[in-house]
Each structure stands twice: as C-alpha cells, then as structure tokens.
Design an enzyme around this catalytic site. Structure first.
Site, PDB file in Angstrom:
ATOM      1  N   ASP A   1       0.828  -1.207   0.000  1.00 38.98           N
ATOM      2  CA  ASP A   1       0.000   0.000   0.000  1.00 38.98           C
ATOM      3  C   ASP A   1       0.862   1.257   0.000  1.00 38.98           C
ATOM      4  O   ASP A   1       2.049   1.225   0.309  1.00 38.98           O
ATOM      5  CB  ASP A   1      -0.910   0.012   1.223  1.00 38.98           C
ATOM      6  CG  ASP A   1      -0.113   0.038   2.527  1.00 38.98           C
ATOM      7  OD1 ASP A   1       0.844  -0.751   2.630  1.00 38.98           O
ATOM      8  OD2 ASP A   1      -0.428   0.843   3.426  1.00 38.98           O
ATOM      9  N   GLU A   2       0.245   2.364  -0.325  1.00 40.52           N
ATOM     10  CA  GLU A   2       0.822   3.709  -0.190  1.00 40.52           C
ATOM     11  C   GLU A   2       2.236   3.795  -0.780  1.00 40.52           C
ATOM     12  O   GLU A   2       3.183   4.241  -0.124  1.00 40.52           O
ATOM     13  CB  GLU A   2       0.826   4.131   1.287  1.00 40.52           C
ATOM     14  CG  GLU A   2      -0.584   4.202   1.881  1.00 40.52           C
ATOM     15  CD  GLU A   2      -0.576   4.594   3.352  1.00 40.52           C
ATOM     16  OE1 GLU A   2      -1.492   5.325   3.768  1.00 40.52           O
ATOM     17  OE2 GLU A   2       0.341   4.159   4.083  1.00 40.52           O
ATOM     18  N   VAL A   3       2.368   3.389  -2.014  1.00 37.77           N
ATOM     19  CA  VAL A   3       3.681   3.386  -2.671  1.00 37.77           C
ATOM     20  C   VAL A   3       3.812   4.639  -3.539  1.00 37.77           C
ATOM     21  O   VAL A   3       3.173   4.755  -4.580  1.00 37.77           O
ATOM     22  CB  VAL A   3       3.869   2.116  -3.520  1.00 37.77           C
ATOM     23  CG1 VAL A   3       5.234   2.140  -4.207  1.00 37.77           C
ATOM     24  CG2 VAL A   3       3.727   0.871  -2.656  1.00 37.77           C
TER      25      VAL A   3
END
Length: 551
Positions: free
Chosen positions: A341-343
C-alpha cells in the site's frame, strides 16, 4: 423451555446475576447517575451463539469442577490448559468452599461438578477454516437428566476452546452466596462462526509493545472469539524483529530495548495457538521500508530518498528472501501479508541508477511497482504461503496478481465486491468503519458494517474470508492500546461470528447495546482495560461517577 433459531430471533432471558448488575435498556441516559431499567429479555453472551435454548433453573457450580476428556482429542494438552485457564477465571472469587460453611459444619452440595469435553479429531493443526463449531449441554445432574452436568462436544480442540469461552460467560459469581451460579438452565447451544477469518491488526512499528502486552491482547481476543492476530511487526518507523540472516536489520528499532527476538516471536505464536488464534505476519513492501536501511543502507534508492525500497537491485530481493526464510520458521499460518500500500514511486524517478534501470527495462514507475509486488509474491509462494496484499495492488494491476492473492480492503467500501467478482478472495477492513485508531467511529458503526455488502451471489460470498479491525499505533502504546481496541472491536467480532439474522434484527440499541455494555464490564472484570462504550470519542475515560454497565 424457550428456543431461539436462525429463523426466529428473540433472545432468551439470561440474567447472569442481574439483581446485582444494572443493564441499560435502550439508549444510555445522559446522566451517569441514572438507574437504568433491567432488560430481562436478552441473552448476555457475546458473541451471540447460532442456536440455543434455555430453561428457568438456577444451578450452582462446584469450584472443584473436574474435567473429563473423551474422543480422539479430548485429552489434548491444549484442552487441559484451557480448562485450567477458564477455571481460574470462573472461580476467581472462591477457593473451593466457604469458610463460614465449614465453621457451621456444612458440606456444600453443588448441581454441576463435572465438565466433559468431547473432541472428535486428534489434529491440533491451526489453519484458516479450521472447524470451530461446538455443542454445549448444561443441566443439573440429578439422575434424571439425559445429559447431566456440562458437556462440550466439538470436532477440533479449537471448537472446544470456543465452547469453554461460552461456558465461562454462563457462569456468574453470586456475592450473596459466594458461589458460582448458572442462570436459566438447562442450556443447549449449537454454535459456529459465520466467517473463518476474524482478525485484529496490531501495529508494533509505530509504538513498540512488550511481549506481555501482546499476550494480554491475545487473551482478550479469545474472549470475543477473534481468531487471527495480524502482526504488523515492522514499518518505516522501526524494525524491531530479529532476522538472523540479516542481523543488522533490527538496527532499525527505536532502541536496543524495543526489540523482539526470534524466540519472542515463536513464543507469541505458540501462546496464540493455545487460544485458537493464528498469527499472520506482515512485511510491507515496497513502500514502507525506510527502517530497513538503518542496517543495510543499500536498500535505500539513495540516502536522502529512502523509500520505496530499491527496485533495481537483486540485493533487495535477496534480503526479502532472507527475511521470509527466517520468518517461515516461526509463522506456520498459511497467509502472509506483503503490504503493497501507499507506494509513492517519485523516489525511483529521481534516483539516477534506478531511473537508468527503469529505462533499460522500458518500465514506467507503475510497472516497476507491479514488478516489485509480483516478485515478492513469488518469494512468498515459494515458501508455501498464500500472499495477502492491501487493495492498492488490486486497484492498480488486478489482472496480473497471482490468482491465489487475498485482497485486503481498507480504503473504503466496494472493493471486496470487485475482487470476488474477479475470483479473488477478500478480507474486509473498510477504514471508515473498522479502523480502531479512528476514535470518532462509534460502536454502532463497527457493529452494522457488513463484509458481504454489495455481494449477492452465493459463490462470490464464499470468497470473502471475513474481516479485520485495525489497531494502527501512531497514537497508541502500552498506556492506551487496550482501551482503544475494546470494546469497539467486540462489536465487529459479533458481526463476524454470529449469524447475519441475529445481528441485523431489531433496534440494536435494545438488542445489542445492553449486551455490549455487559461484555465490556466482563472484560474489565478479567483485567482488560476496555474503555466506556458510548463516549463521543473512543478510549476516553468516564465523564463522572456511575456503573460500568451504563458507560
């Protein structure tokens, strides 16, 4: 005798010494000194069993209660250890007899003296979908009852554990007689979980939690029949876990005193197994890896741009392989969480050697993100794990994810319907309703959240493994983590265990709220610091004097 079934939901009376306990009927009064009405139409078991009947007798339980094991697994060490634990909980206020009775020369006579546990299977393997069903019979042993005393029958030891928890909730200490009583006997309960995955995420990267605190949380999970601890053990802020293959990794811990040895991790796994709880570990890649570079700076794209992890180096994947090889020795659960996530890939575009690698591969940063996730998935699969990934991976490149991937929803509603429509399995954790660090989300939103919302096809519904409440720890540590988890996590726990009909019938302020007040106070009596239930913000203290059962 009064009966409840799936088709007719009207809870039986289960008083549990309500002459001592004030249970609120309906919405709690604004005044903490108000005396609530006693609601005698509810069954104070949490989570609510699938089917049950009760009577109108009150039975006493012998504090020297003995255990009889039967079946292939009835004498399992797991069962015997659980019996001893629950015996300590049930008889906390009594040591076997009344000293005043002895002075008067009286020998106490008890209605229930034996607990028989029948376990049909001798397998103690704990994996996703293990049979947790059980049947509980409780009646007076007067020579005429067919059952007599208490019998818990289950296919596996883990079903027996769930039955023991229910039995413990049927038992109430009566302060007048100084004895343990069961009200509304005889009881017949047939019970099984609605979902196989009933999880709690615990974040030990944002704030370190000592081993004993994690064990306390595992204990409290078992009281609500949750069965997966998702251990978010490392993140960008700290790397507290020992990895023998790469011993410098835990240089990323906050201090040398805030670490977990491999022996600590194995102890947590074993402690949880004895309570029927799996540990799903998470290594969140590539976007949450800054702490890795404290011990191995080559994992950073550059010294000033430290995440995502460097996608261009085989060395990065060698380290991931080493981490997962070591962790596979500790974590037997079939699911392993790879994050994803949240890359933010800007770092890759601004680091010369990574940018050159992208050009050589003819990759966009989005394609490099996919490359990283899929390569990490292959490492997990090679260890005979099933990969779990946060929903961004599905939202970005669903068509290329490995078909065994479990999609973990968090950003909002509507993801599980899309995932199961494509044949993926899904875990529901919508942050709007099941993130415990969102202190403004009230209990009733946790309770009414439905993992199968928007999924009508029966075959697709089966692909939803269940759900998980998430205890992200930016603002939680040992001082307040239990107050943040409980009692709102219990609201989700009943949604995941009990039948949809049972949790969706009637006004929940009347059918669920008084029972959840009761369960919160049960947690308090067991030493769990569960916060008041109806404050505007979760984990805040009481606003004034009053009973546990109305706050």
């Amino acid at each position: 005798m009064f009966t409840i079934s799936l088709t007719s939901f009207r809870p039986t009376i289960h008083v549990l010494s309500l002459f001592l306990i004030f249970i609120c009927s309906g919405v709690v009064s604004d005044s903490v000194n108000s005396v609530p009405e006693v609601n005698d139409s509810l069954t104070y078991l949490w989570p609510l069993p699938t089917e049950f009947t009760s009577g109108n007798e009150t039975l006493s339980v012998d504090p020297r209660l003995s255990l009889t094991g039967a079946g292939n697994g009835g004498n399992s060490a797991i069962v015997r250890a659980a019996f001893d634990r629950y015996k300590g909980i049930i008889f906390k206020h009594t040591n076997g007899f009344s000293s005043f009775s002895l002075l008067r020369g009286k020998q106490p006579v008890y209605d229930i003296t034996t607990l028989k546990i029948v376990v049909n299977s001798d397998s103690e393997e704990l994996q996703l979908g293990v049979d947790e069903s059980y049947t509980l019979y409780l009646a007076k042993n007067d020579g005429q009852s067919i059952t007599g005393d208490v019998t818990i029958e289950a296919t596996t030891v883990y079903g027996a554990l769930r039955g023991l928890e229910t039995f413990s909730q049927l038992c109430t200490f009566d302060y007048s007689s100084k004895s343990v009583l069961v009200y509304q006997a005889p009881w017949y309960i047939q019970d099984k979980p609605r979902f196989s995955y009933r999880g709690l995420l615990l974040d030990t990267s944002r704030h370190y939690l000592p081993i004993d605190v994690i064990k306390q949380i595992i204990d409290s999970m078992s009281y609500a029949k949750l069965n997966v601890l998702h251990w978010h053990v490392i993140d960008e802020q700290s790397f507290p876990l020992e990895i023998p293959s790469y011993p410098n990794l835990w240089r990323g811990s906050y201090t040398k005193w805030e670490r977990y040895t491999i022996e600590d991790a194995a102890e947590i796994v074993n402690y949880a197994k004895l309570r029927g709880i799996n540990i799903m570990a998470e290594v969140d890649v590539p976007g949450h890896g800054e702490s890795w570079g404290k011990g191995y700076p080559d994992l950073w794209p550059n010294s000033s741009c430290r995440e995502p992890l460097d996608v261009s180096k085989n060395y990065t994947f060698d380290v991931i392989t080493g981490i997962l090889t070591d962790m596979r020795e500790i974590f037997p659960f079939e699911l392993f969480h790879l994050g994803g996530d949240e890359v933010n890939t800007d770092c890759w575009n601004t680091t010369p050697h990574v940018k050159e690698w992208l050009q050589d591969k003819n990759f966009t940063t989005k394609e490099a993100y996919q490359y990283f996730v899929l390569r990490a998935q292959q490492i997990v699969l090679s260890k005979n794990w099933t990969p779990v990934n946060w929903e961004e991976t599905f939202n970005t490149f669903a068509e290329n994810l490995h078909p065994r991937t479990v999609v973990h929803n968090w950003l909002g509603p509507g993801v599980c319907p899309k995932a199961v429509a494509k044949g993926f399995r899904c875990i529901f954790s919508n942050q709007g309703v099941w993130y415990l660090d969102h202190l403004d989300v009230p209990w009733h939103e946790f309770y009414t959240a439905e993992p199968l919302e928007g999924i009508d096809d029966a075959s697709q519904q089966k692909l939803v493994l269940g759900g998980e409440v998430c205890m992200w720890a930016e603002t939680a540590d040992t001082s307040n983590v239990q107050q943040t988890i409980w009692p709102r996590a219990a609201a989700a726990a009943e949604r995941l265990w009990s039948s949809k009909e049972a949790t969706s019938t009637g006004n929940i302020n009347e059918t669920a709220l008084p029972r959840l007040h009761y369960f919160r106070c049960l947690l308090n009596r067991r030493g769990v610091q569960a916060a008041p239930l109806t404050n505007k913000l979760a984990r805040t203290p009481p606003i004034g004097p009053g009973s546990c059962f109305i706050q």
